[in-house]
Design a protein around this motif. Structure first.
Motif, mmCIF file in Angstrom:
data_model
loop_
_atom_site.group_PDB
_atom_site.id
_atom_site.type_symbol
_atom_site.label_atom_id
_atom_site.label_comp_id
_atom_site.label_asym_id
_atom_site.label_seq_id
_atom_site.Cartn_x
_atom_site.Cartn_y
_atom_site.Cartn_z
ATOM 1 N N LEU A 105 -40.845 12.063 24.626
ATOM 2 C CA LEU A 105 -40.695 11.654 23.226
ATOM 3 C C LEU A 105 -41.140 12.781 22.306
ATOM 4 O O LEU A 105 -42.203 13.367 22.489
ATOM 5 N N LEU A 106 -40.320 13.053 21.293
ATOM 6 C CA LEU A 106 -40.680 13.984 20.227
ATOM 7 C C LEU A 106 -40.878 13.184 18.947
ATOM 8 O O LEU A 106 -39.984 12.465 18.511
ATOM 9 N N ASP A 107 -42.062 13.325 18.338
ATOM 10 C CA ASP A 107 -42.366 12.678 17.061
ATOM 11 C C ASP A 107 -42.258 13.745 15.975
ATOM 12 O O ASP A 107 -43.099 14.638 15.882
ATOM 13 N N VAL A 129 -45.529 12.932 25.272
ATOM 14 C CA VAL A 129 -45.299 12.887 23.826
ATOM 15 C C VAL A 129 -45.616 14.238 23.191
ATOM 16 O O VAL A 129 -46.684 14.810 23.439
ATOM 17 N N THR A 130 -44.686 14.735 22.377
ATOM 18 C CA THR A 130 -44.909 15.943 21.595
ATOM 19 C C THR A 130 -44.953 15.563 20.125
ATOM 20 O O THR A 130 -44.033 14.933 19.607
ATOM 21 N N LEU A 131 -46.046 15.951 19.457
ATOM 22 C CA LEU A 131 -46.208 15.703 18.026
ATOM 23 C C LEU A 131 -45.903 16.987 17.278
ATOM 24 O O LEU A 131 -46.512 18.028 17.557
ATOM 25 N N LEU A 132 -44.982 16.929 16.335
ATOM 26 C CA LEU A 132 -44.589 18.121 15.599
ATOM 27 C C LEU A 132 -44.770 17.910 14.108
ATOM 28 O O LEU A 132 -44.310 16.914 13.554
ATOM 29 N N LYS A 160 -52.844 18.924 9.163
ATOM 30 C CA LYS A 160 -52.510 17.706 9.892
ATOM 31 C C LYS A 160 -52.485 17.955 11.397
ATOM 32 O O LYS A 160 -52.964 17.128 12.176
ATOM 33 N N THR A 161 -51.944 19.097 11.819
ATOM 34 C CA THR A 161 -51.919 19.375 13.261
ATOM 35 C C THR A 161 -53.317 19.676 13.787
ATOM 36 O O THR A 161 -53.597 19.441 14.968
ATOM 37 N N ALA A 162 -54.215 20.165 12.925
ATOM 38 C CA ALA A 162 -55.610 20.347 13.347
ATOM 39 C C ALA A 162 -56.223 18.991 13.671
ATOM 40 O O ALA A 162 -56.947 18.836 14.665
ATOM 41 N N PHE A 163 -55.935 18.002 12.832
ATOM 42 C CA PHE A 163 -56.406 16.645 13.118
ATOM 43 C C PHE A 163 -55.786 16.120 14.403
ATOM 44 O O PHE A 163 -56.473 15.519 15.241
ATOM 45 N N LEU A 164 -54.488 16.323 14.562
ATOM 46 C CA LEU A 164 -53.807 15.812 15.747
ATOM 47 C C LEU A 164 -54.417 16.392 17.027
ATOM 48 O O LEU A 164 -54.644 15.675 17.999
ATOM 49 N N VAL A 176 -49.285 19.072 20.901
ATOM 50 C CA VAL A 176 -49.126 19.209 19.457
ATOM 51 C C VAL A 176 -48.517 20.566 19.144
ATOM 52 O O VAL A 176 -48.935 21.585 19.705
ATOM 53 N N HIS A 177 -47.521 20.570 18.260
ATOM 54 C CA HIS A 177 -46.885 21.825 17.850
ATOM 55 C C HIS A 177 -46.867 21.891 16.324
ATOM 56 O O HIS A 177 -46.408 20.959 15.659
#
Length: 217
Positions: free
Chosen positions: A73-75, A96-99, A105-109, A123-124
């Protein structure tokens, strides 16, 4: 957060027909707590009321759980991690990949992934147009990320041959549907009933026309 609404989550999941072990429910609430803590400084989400976190963040994200396809899954435009993190907690077998292009925001992720021990999440940070994953994704999801055409067009090359896009919307966006790129079809339009969330919620499942034809859509 104040006292975590364990009962609200359990009752909401039951109403949605979703069964999750107690450990997963505890992790979901821990994620809601992190989101509330970081949101004060990083503006991760416009929702500031922690009392609505279970309904508007956790349950709303999990409403698409039955419609995921495959095991990747790509979010896109994940922001504070929705729906990707709740889905990853519910499905530990799902990669799962969070983009997101916002570095705060990615620092939080990344911190959330570490603290919640989510081994199935990566996370990307970057623009979707510049993202070059090693493998395409079976499902690509967005939660009010952009207009449908702007969601589908840059991710078309990232979707597996038999994959689908999952677009989470409020009202059915008929104008956006009319502007979809050629060859993309709306395979299903599904109303989503989320306990505690007022107003209409819909999930649009989009597919490449050839894939849809093979599946008889």
């Amino acid at each position: 957060m104040a006292e975590l609404p364990t009962r609200q989550l359990a009752d909401g999941l039951a109403a949605m027909g979703i069964e999750l072990p107690a450990a997963a429910q505890e992790t979901l609430l821990a994620y809601a707590g992190l989101l509330d803590k970081w949101n004060r400084a990083f503006n991760l989400t416009a929702l500031r009321d922690p009392k609505k976190a279970v309904s508007h963040h956790l349950l709303d994200s999990l409403a698409v759980l039955p419609y995921l396809r495959g095991d990747t899954l790509l979010d896109v435009g994940s922001g504070g991690g929705m729906p990707g993190i709740p889905l990853a907690i519910a499905r530990p077998d799902l990669a799962v990949t969070l983009l997101d292009s916002n570095s705060k925001k990615t620092a939080f992720l990344r911190q959330a992934v570490i603290e919640l021990k989510l081994a199935n999440v990566s996370v990307h940070c970057g623009r979707i147009e510049e993202f070059r994953p090693e493998q395409p994704f079976a499902s690509i999801v967005s939660r009010a990320f952009a207009e449908l055409a702007d969601f589908v067009r840059p991710t078309r090359s990232l979707l597996a041959a038999d994959g689908c896009w999952l677009a989470m919307k409020g009202l059915i966006p008929h104008d956006e549907i009319a502007r979809l790129p050629s060859g993309i079809v709306v395979a299903e339009t599904l109303p989503l009933a989320v306990p505690g969330v007022d107003g209409e919620r819909h999930l649009l499942i989009l597919k490449d026309g050839e894939t849809a034809a093979k599946e008889g859509v």
